[in-house]
Write an enzyme that holds these catalytic residues in place. Structure first.
Site, mmCIF file in Angstrom:
data_model
loop_
_atom_site.group_PDB
_atom_site.id
_atom_site.type_symbol
_atom_site.label_atom_id
_atom_site.label_comp_id
_atom_site.label_asym_id
_atom_site.label_seq_id
_atom_site.Cartn_x
_atom_site.Cartn_y
_atom_site.Cartn_z
ATOM 1 C CG ASP A 73 29.757 28.229 25.775
ATOM 2 O OD1 ASP A 73 28.433 27.743 25.547
ATOM 3 O OD2 ASP A 73 30.749 27.737 25.797
ATOM 4 C CD GLU A 132 34.485 28.179 20.406
ATOM 5 O OE1 GLU A 132 35.527 27.941 20.232
ATOM 6 O OE2 GLU A 132 33.525 27.219 20.266
#
Length: 381
Positions: A73, A132
């Site tokens: 990520d 997120e």
């Protein structure tokens, strides 16, 4: 391949340019720059139009039997950094407070190794935006990024862990991260004067009853041997002490270790809201939003193989870990492709999402070595 010192410098640069979900343009450009500086003989780079900040790199194997995926990520958090580091964030109010700069750097280290040491199988490196928030894993799947030669047969990914020694690898069979669901409840009754409750329908009273009923879902509807959580963290209603409010809102979160459990909690929550609504003769609207934050349920066969390798590797400190109630959108991709998520220890007193998170950079090279070793062993199976 990239040296340890080069990896540390890459990490520090990434740490200075944190960006929020789906806005990782500077991060994307820097990642692409680093990748372009590698040996390109066996690499194929893709910048998917459907997700402009994503980056995909395919390493073509010598005799591919499968395509092994590795995901990292790339987004950051809306946190004002308080580390005092000389390479602290240059972007006010945004910080890599979850360690995604470490994640990206380890992925680049593994990629650089296989750029110089052509693997047997195909390797797909996926630099994913929006972990997120905005469910980047789910978006990438639904937008068709994983098709044709870009489809992995199995997927791996890591998350840094401040509670483990720097460079340690942590994993477990079963669920590593819980799935999460946002809960929003709107109670719509009838406002009125505090002196005439018979002419109103008080949503504060109904909300109090509803909250107490919701507390019984975990204690009386879920197997106590398993784990689930409902937290109602916010309630708002009313404007002044002597007015009965006609609207109250409750906001919270559900967490569970399996998708089946989350769906069971969802169903009971619907039933409770419906029952309280009938009891208090008011409209109660329940909105549940899970997005891509499914439980990270590790594939049994692949995870058993992963743990066996990490336990036997001479330079790996393996730790068997307990499940965590934090969320991770890699769970959605693991529901679509078999795979394993694991921890990389970074040994820090500060916790994830903290403004003072300072991972130990000595974890980077040890993580690269452990993962490249595992992938090479996997390709011999």
């Amino acid at each position: 391949m990239l040296s340890e010192q080069e990896l540390i410098q890459i990490r520090r640069h990434l740490h200075q340019i944190p960006e929020l979900a789906l806005h990782e343009h500077e991060t994307h450009d820097y990642l692409l720059q680093v990748v372009r500086e590698m040996n390109q003989d066996h690499l194929e780079v893709r910048e998917p139009e459907a997700m402009p900040t994503a980056l995909m790199v395919l390493v073509h194997g010598t005799d591919p039997q499968r395509t092994v995926g590795y995901r990292t990520d790339i987004d950051a958090l809306p946190v004002e950094e308080q580390t005092g580091l000389p390479y602290a964030s240059h972007h006010p109010g945004v910080m890599h407070a979850c360690g995604h700069d470490i994640h990206m750097t380890v992925a680049l280290g593994v990629l650089s190794y296989f750029a110089d040491h052509q693997p047997k199988d195909n390797l797909l490196f996926f630099f994913q935006p929006a972990e997120e928030s905005e469910s980047g894993g789910k978006q990438s799947y639904e937008k068709g990024l994983f098709s044709g030669k870009w489809k992995p047969d199995e997927f791996y990914g890591l998350h840094d862990n401040p509670d483990l020694p720097a460079g340690a690898i942590g994993c477990r069979m079963g669920t590593l991260f819980a799935g999460t669901t946002e809960v929003n409840i709107d109670l719509n009754g009838k406002g009125g004067h505090a002196a005439y409750p018979q002419d109103a329908n008080d949503t504060v009273v109904a909300a109090a009853a509803l909250i107490m009923q919701i507390q019984t879902i975990i204690s009386r509807s879920i197997d106590p041997i398993q784990s689930g959580v409902i937290t109602l963290g916010k309630i708002s209603g009313g404007t002044i002490r002597n007015v009965i409010t006609g609207h109250t809102r409750i906001e919270g979160t559900i967490r569970g270790l399996t998708q089946k459990m989350i769906e069971q909690i969802d169903e009971r929550l619907k039933n409770v809201c419906e029952g309280v609504g009938r009891s208090y003769n008011m409209d109660i609207q329940l909105n549940l939003n899970q997005g891509g934050y499914w439980p990270v349920e590790n594939n049994p066969a692949l995870t058993k193989r992963f743990i066996k390798y990490m336990k036997s590797a001479p330079n790996v400190n393996f730790v068997e870990t307990a499940p965590a109630m934090t969320g991770e959108d890699f769970g959605y991709l693991l529901a679509k492709f078999p795979g394993t998520m694991f921890w990389l220890g970074v040994d820090d007193d500060s916790q994830l999402h903290s403004a003072t998170l300072t991972p130990k950079e000595s974890a980077i090279q040890r993580g690269v070595d452990a993962i490249t070793g595992f992938l090479e062993a996997r390709m011999k199976d």
